[in-house]
Enzyme design. Structure first.
Site: not given
Ligand SMILES: [Zn+2]
Length: 272
Positions: A2-3, A93, A112
């Site tokens: 994400p930016e 997750h 992750r």
């Protein structure tokens, strides 16, 4: 990853549903997501606090907890911050669950687990904030400022733009896109970019970030907004992930090179 536009989209979503609610209960399912203290300490410190404003600094989500304290969230590669609607399925997750007052939950999920959550007091916040560069959508992101800063660096201009200590929020996608729009070769040393090119880069950075916010960000695989929906900007990318495809301006095939271990996409003809 994400930016700025993706994080800004999430912040705007959360700003509509989270401020004013109390944190009733905090459950941490993966201790490695919490930085600086144990999950039990983290949970105990947050329980009973009331969330004020939700804002963004660089690529971080900032929850104001009052008395100068803040909860910071960085999404890493694959983090998601969600406020599910009633009946929405639980995300996979799941890393952290916060039960809020008036029947809402704030969830952090991360496949992750490169993301992190941490608390800062006022002094910690000022230290953190002070180490970050200029916000590209703020009034401080002027041509003069950008020109001055670039004079000092021989780093390739694309890599330069991605350094969070200089300009925040611009990552691999939007650096490539902005330099294409500005018609500047991403491989040139920052200090050799002329003033009128710096002007074009500034305009292009702001334009592409704003457009991406309007389309709620870019989703490749993982990014979702706070309701779990994909961003729509992917189809509007002009160079990123498009190597071998024709340039939208000159029709020649776009190129991919590696800079600082990251892929850069550009047109050798249009970007000089
Ligand atoms: Zn071209």
């Amino acid at each position: 990853m994400p930016e700025l536009p993706e994080v800004e989209t999430i912040v705007r979503d959360l700003a509509g549903s989270v401020p004013g609610r109390g944190i009733q209960e905090v459950e941490v399912f993966h201790a490695d997501l919490i930085e600086g203290e144990t999950p039990a300490e983290f949970a105990r410190a947050l329980q009973g606090r009331r969330v004020g404003a939700v804002t963004r600094r660089a690529k971080n989500i900032v929850f104001d907890l009052g008395r100068g304290d803040r909860l910071l969230v960085n999404l890493g590669m694959t983090g998601r911050l969600l406020v599910p609607g009633r009946g929405d399925p639980a995300p996979t997750h799941l890393g952290v669950r916060m039960r809020l007052t008036r029947g809402r939950e704030l969830l952090y999920a991360d496949t992750r687990r490169f993301g992190r959550l941490w608390r800062v007091d006022e002094a910690g916040w000022r230290d953190f904030d002070g180490r970050l560069g200029v916000e590209p959508l703020s009034d401080r992101f002027t041509v003069e400022h950008l020109y001055e800063m670039t004079r000092k660096s021989r780093v390739a201009v694309k890599t330069w733009l991605m350094d969070q200590a200089r300009v925040v929020g611009v990552g691999n996608i939007y650096a490539s896109e902005a330099l294409f729009r500005a018609r500047v070769d991403p491989r040139r040393p920052a200090s050799e970019v002329a003033r009128e090119e710096v002007e074009r880069i500034r305009e292009a950075v702001r334009e592409v970030l704003q457009e991406a916010i309007d389309f709620r960000g870019t989703t490749f695989l993982d990014y979702r907004d706070a309701s779990g929906n994909r961003g729509e900007f992917y189809d509007r990318l002009r160079v990123y992930d498009r190597d071998g495809q024709p340039c939208t301006r000159c029709n020649r095939p776009l190129l991919r090179v590696v800079q600082a271990n990251r892929s850069t996409f550009f047109c050798e003809e249009c970007q000089r």
